[in-house]
Design a protein around this motif. Structure first.
Motif, PDB file in Angstrom:
ATOM      1  N   LEU A   1     -13.372 -11.198  53.953  1.00  0.00           N
ATOM      2  CA  LEU A   1     -14.377 -11.436  52.308  1.00  0.00           C
ATOM      3  C   LEU A   1     -13.595 -12.192  51.702  1.00  0.00           C
ATOM      4  CD1 LEU A   1     -14.668  -7.616  50.963  1.00  0.00           C
ATOM      5  CD2 LEU A   1     -16.281  -9.095  51.795  1.00  0.00           C
ATOM      6  N   THR A   2     -12.236 -12.645  52.401  1.00  0.00           N
ATOM      7  CA  THR A   2     -10.988 -13.831  51.384  1.00  0.00           C
ATOM      8  C   THR A   2     -11.756 -14.609  51.207  1.00  0.00           C
ATOM      9  OG1 THR A   2      -8.701 -12.313  51.832  1.00  0.00           O
ATOM     10  CG2 THR A   2      -9.490 -14.572  51.388  1.00  0.00           C
ATOM     11  N   TYR A   3     -11.467 -15.271  50.181  1.00  0.00           N
ATOM     12  CA  TYR A   3     -12.444 -17.023  49.733  1.00  0.00           C
ATOM     13  C   TYR A   3     -11.601 -17.516  48.863  1.00  0.00           C
ATOM     14  CZ  TYR A   3     -15.491 -15.638  45.415  1.00  0.00           C
ATOM     15  OH  TYR A   3     -14.972 -15.321  43.943  1.00  0.00           O
ATOM     16  N   PHE A   4     -11.819 -18.782  48.763  1.00  0.00           N
ATOM     17  CA  PHE A   4     -11.645 -20.421  48.442  1.00  0.00           C
ATOM     18  C   PHE A   4     -12.928 -20.448  47.555  1.00  0.00           C
ATOM     19  CE2 PHE A   4      -7.906 -19.455  50.353  1.00  0.00           C
ATOM     20  CZ  PHE A   4      -6.882 -19.460  50.067  1.00  0.00           C
ATOM     21  N   GLU A   5     -12.742 -20.844  46.391  1.00  0.00           N
ATOM     22  CA  GLU A   5     -13.953 -21.960  45.692  1.00  0.00           C
ATOM     23  C   GLU A   5     -13.583 -22.892  44.938  1.00  0.00           C
ATOM     24  OE1 GLU A   5     -17.259 -20.949  43.959  1.00  0.00           O
ATOM     25  OE2 GLU A   5     -15.985 -19.754  43.532  1.00  0.00           O
ATOM     26  N   ARG A   6     -13.224 -24.065  44.563  1.00  0.00           N
ATOM     27  CA  ARG A   6     -13.274 -25.245  43.684  1.00  0.00           C
ATOM     28  C   ARG A   6     -11.453 -25.085  43.300  1.00  0.00           C
ATOM     29  NH1 ARG A   6     -15.299 -21.339  39.894  1.00  0.00           N
ATOM     30  NH2 ARG A   6     -14.017 -21.580  38.672  1.00  0.00           N
ATOM     31  N   ILE A   7     -11.555 -25.774  44.206  1.00  0.00           N
ATOM     32  CA  ILE A   7     -10.132 -26.057  44.990  1.00  0.00           C
ATOM     33  C   ILE A   7      -9.647 -27.390  45.024  1.00  0.00           C
ATOM     34  CG2 ILE A   7      -7.896 -25.714  47.193  1.00  0.00           C
ATOM     35  CD1 ILE A   7      -9.145 -23.260  45.010  1.00  0.00           C
ATOM     36  N   ARG A   8      -8.839 -27.988  45.148  1.00  0.00           N
ATOM     37  CA  ARG A   8      -7.946 -29.213  44.325  1.00  0.00           C
ATOM     38  C   ARG A   8      -6.958 -29.839  45.474  1.00  0.00           C
ATOM     39  NH1 ARG A   8     -10.299 -27.375  39.768  1.00  0.00           N
ATOM     40  NH2 ARG A   8      -7.969 -26.865  39.469  1.00  0.00           N
ATOM     41  N   PHE A   9      -7.097 -30.789  46.590  1.00  0.00           N
ATOM     42  CA  PHE A   9      -5.998 -30.966  47.000  1.00  0.00           C
ATOM     43  C   PHE A   9      -5.274 -32.489  46.303  1.00  0.00           C
ATOM     44  CE2 PHE A   9      -7.905 -27.389  49.298  1.00  0.00           C
ATOM     45  CZ  PHE A   9      -6.225 -26.794  49.906  1.00  0.00           C
ATOM     46  N   ASP A  10      -4.185 -32.884  46.785  1.00  0.00           N
ATOM     47  CA  ASP A  10      -3.715 -34.291  46.994  1.00  0.00           C
ATOM     48  C   ASP A  10      -3.792 -34.573  48.361  1.00  0.00           C
ATOM     49  OD1 ASP A  10      -1.718 -33.083  48.023  1.00  0.00           O
ATOM     50  OD2 ASP A  10      -0.233 -33.920  46.805  1.00  0.00           O
ATOM     51  N   SER A  11      -4.128 -36.254  48.150  1.00  0.00           N
ATOM     52  CA  SER A  11      -4.585 -36.876  49.365  1.00  0.00           C
ATOM     53  C   SER A  11      -3.492 -36.446  51.138  1.00  0.00           C
ATOM     54  CB  SER A  11      -4.465 -38.196  48.720  1.00  0.00           C
ATOM     55  OG  SER A  11      -3.833 -38.742  49.256  1.00  0.00           O
ATOM     56  N   ARG A  12      -2.041 -36.495  50.633  1.00  0.00           N
ATOM     57  CA  ARG A  12      -1.546 -35.956  51.625  1.00  0.00           C
ATOM     58  C   ARG A  12      -1.004 -34.615  52.582  1.00  0.00           C
ATOM     59  NH1 ARG A  12       3.758 -38.776  50.202  1.00  0.00           N
ATOM     60  NH2 ARG A  12       3.671 -38.208  51.849  1.00  0.00           N
ATOM     61  N   SER A  13      -1.657 -34.022  51.132  1.00  0.00           N
ATOM     62  CA  SER A  13      -0.998 -32.369  51.745  1.00  0.00           C
ATOM     63  C   SER A  13      -1.963 -31.925  52.534  1.00  0.00           C
ATOM     64  CB  SER A  13      -1.369 -31.742  50.348  1.00  0.00           C
ATOM     65  OG  SER A  13       0.136 -31.349  49.822  1.00  0.00           O
ATOM     66  N   ARG A  14      -1.095 -31.176  53.143  1.00  0.00           N
ATOM     67  CA  ARG A  14      -1.792 -30.109  54.374  1.00  0.00           C
ATOM     68  C   ARG A  14      -2.052 -29.054  53.684  1.00  0.00           C
ATOM     69  NH1 ARG A  14       2.458 -27.995  58.767  1.00  0.00           N
ATOM     70  NH2 ARG A  14       1.724 -30.056  60.485  1.00  0.00           N
ATOM     71  N   ARG A  15      -3.560 -28.622  54.155  1.00  0.00           N
ATOM     72  CA  ARG A  15      -3.782 -27.432  53.681  1.00  0.00           C
ATOM     73  C   ARG A  15      -3.970 -26.418  53.561  1.00  0.00           C
ATOM     74  NH1 ARG A  15      -9.960 -30.506  51.033  1.00  0.00           N
ATOM     75  NH2 ARG A  15      -8.831 -32.764  50.998  1.00  0.00           N
ATOM     76  N   VAL A  16      -3.884 -26.599  55.367  1.00  0.00           N
ATOM     77  CA  VAL A  16      -3.345 -24.521  55.555  1.00  0.00           C
ATOM     78  C   VAL A  16      -3.145 -25.274  56.814  1.00  0.00           C
ATOM     79  CG1 VAL A  16      -5.940 -24.541  56.662  1.00  0.00           C
ATOM     80  CG2 VAL A  16      -4.268 -22.676  56.343  1.00  0.00           C
ATOM     81  N   LEU A  17      -2.369 -23.831  57.113  1.00  0.00           N
ATOM     82  CA  LEU A  17      -1.496 -24.145  58.604  1.00  0.00           C
ATOM     83  C   LEU A  17      -1.585 -22.617  58.586  1.00  0.00           C
ATOM     84  CD1 LEU A  17       0.547 -25.460  60.937  1.00  0.00           C
ATOM     85  CD2 LEU A  17       2.876 -24.919  59.463  1.00  0.00           C
TER      86      LEU A  17
END
Length: 522
Positions: free
Chosen positions: A268-284
């Motif tokens: 059930l865990t979810y992400f919504e309306r998320i913002r990142f800068d261009s260089r960040s690794r989003r997930v590992l």
């Protein structure tokens, strides 16, 4: 209490590190208090700690019902900050032992113990849930900004920077202690490395090189995560992640998972309306081999995380959720896929390693060791599977569809020794209503056509086929239906002790071909 003081423990018992070192700036023994505009900096361990007494002790003993603190919402926690704490800026977890030391429980009276937080109206578990709200909290240069475990806990409008882990919102293992609850992080910002390189002091005793090549204080780990997913259902909505740049031997990502984790993930865990800068690794996603590491998972509702709407992120080697249209993300150790997902809860009478295989990916099994012994794989619905064991199959197996909506289904063939006979029923857990004995049919097509009320024993291939179907509606964050937890009970009477691993027999005849699914670009 510390390891060198054993006068009040049982028979000289030496406590472990979890019973000691709880020095805290704000030690909060009951949540019905207001904390506004406070700062907790440089504690020996924790900044703010909400810790729960199962019963009132000392001169106030008997003044409140048992578990009152565990079930009371936080009165107010607003505009506080915590920095330079070597453990947590804010900790919501654990309890205080209210019994004297004994042979069964040798730690001393009033030492740190287990405790579960589940806030409800009037501290009454029979009344509606009442979320504990953390609003406008600032945490920087802690080992972990927030660790919070419990029922409804919502973090809002907050900021995290330069923590080894920004925050972890946790539940209570394989099933939430407070059914229907979840944790939430909303409208907040998380920064991996800021221009604040720090000075040695407080709990920050290590220095390392940052992504900019400059020396900076660190929390003596090589992890830098913004939000850490653990065992409970969470919603992460409207947040910004910045400056999570991989470098050197550091494991850096805006989002990560609790490592070496024995507890499997909810779907059930979810992400919504998320913002990142261009260089960040989003997930590992880690490559560790515990059950929770293998079953890492979350959903991206609107595509703001992955670039694909209504998608899911899972570990690359978990083929229970794959299809040929998945997008590979090697730097995340992940695949982005789509489909309908849920949990399959399995409770076994024997401690065995269980292997689940999807019929269209027979060369890519997922093996789980289970806990005590339960298994909780995330599965793609409307697919077919087989299940195998590293010993003789369990005499009793309970299968619960978790997070299934009415009509959701999957089919599974479970390996048993030749000559086995079965008694199979379905109904509601701990209820006599709707109980039904499954009828025997003589081919797998009849199982597929059924509403879940039939089974097929293919003795030649040693596979018992059943169809797991949700018969009732489910609401919100509940794992189970509005009627209760649906359950299939398999009682197997086995004449042989042979190992119940039939995959070499199954694939063949039960191999299918995977279907390509196109992801929806955001």
């Amino acid at each position: 209490m510390c390891k060198g003081i054993t006068k009040n423990t049982w028979n000289g018992y030496v406590p472990d590190i979890n019973n000691c070192n709880a020095v805290t700036t704000f030690w909060i023994a009951h949540p019905n208090n207001a904390f506004i505009n406070n700062a907790a900096a440089g504690s020996d361990k924790v900044g703010f700690w909400f810790i729960f007494h199962n019963k009132v002790t000392g001169l106030s003993a008997g003044s409140l019902p048992d578990l009152h603190g565990n079930r009371s919402p936080i009165l107010k926690f607003y505009n506080n900050r915590a920095h330079s704490n070597p453990r947590n800026g804010l900790l919501i977890d654990f309890g205080v032992k209210a019994e004297k030391a004994s042979a069964r429980s040798p730690t001393e009276y009033l030492s740190v113990s287990a405790g579960i937080y589940a806030p409800h109206v009037d501290a009454d578990f029979n009344k509606p849930r009442a979320p504990a709200i953390i609003d406008k909290f600032v945490a920087f240069k802690n080992r972990e900004g927030i660790w919070a475990r419990g029922g409804d806990i919502f973090v809002r409008n907050s900021a995290f920077s330069d923590n080894s882990v920004g925050l972890t919102l946790a539940s209570a293992g394989e099933m939430p202690h407070d059914p229907g609850s979840h944790q939430e992080m909303a409208n907040s910002i998380v920064i991996g490395e800021s221009p604040n390189r720090g000075t040695i002091g407080g709990g920050w005793h290590c220095r390392g090189r940052g992504a900019d090549g400059q020396d900076r204080t660190t929390a003596c780990t090589n992890w830098l995560l913004g939000y850490q997913i653990y065992d409970g259902p969470t919603a992460v909505i409207g947040n910004t992640f910045k400056n999570f740049y991989p470098h050197d031997n550091w494991h850096v990502a805006a989002v990560g998972f609790f490592n070496t984790n024995p507890f499997q993930m909810p779907a059930l865990t979810y992400f919504e309306r998320i913002r990142f800068d261009s260089r960040s690794r989003r997930v590992l996603i880690s490559k560790h081999g515990n059950d929770g590491d293998k079953t890492t998972f979350f959903q991206d509702k609107d595509g703001s995380f992955t670039g694909y709407r209504k998608s899911a992120v899972l570990r690359r080697d978990n083929y229970l959720g794959r299809h040929p249209g998945c997008v590979e993300k090697s730097d995340w150790n992940a695949a982005i896929c789509s489909g309908k997902f849920a949990n399959l809860f399995l409770y076994s009478s024997a401690r065995l390693e269980m292997t689940l295989i999807r019929d269209d990916y027979p060369n890519n099994p997922l093996s789980l060791k289970g806990i005590a012994p339960t298994y909780q794989p995330i599965v793609q619905l409307e697919k077919t599977y087989t299940m195998h064991w590293d010993g003789r199959a369990p005499d009793k197996l309970y299968i619960k569809p978790g997070e299934f909506n009415r009509g959701d289904w999957l089919r599974v063939g479970i390996c048993y020794p030749s000559g086995t006979t079965f008694k199979i029923t379905r109904g509601l857990w701990r209820q006599s209503q709707y109980k039904q004995t499954l009828r025997r049919v003589y081919n797998v097509a009849d199982v597929d056509r059924s509403n879940g009320d039939a089974y097929f024993w293919d003795e030649g291939h040693r596979l018992l086929f059943i169809k797991v179907v949700a018969r009732f509606n489910r609401e919100g964050w509940y794992y189970c239906s509005v009627k209760g937890c649906e359950e299939i009970t398999i009682e197997a009477h086995m004449r042989s002790g042979e190992r119940s691993d039939c995959r070499h027999r199954a694939y063949g005849p039960y191999r299918t071909s995977p279907h390509h699914v196109n992801l929806q670009r955001a």
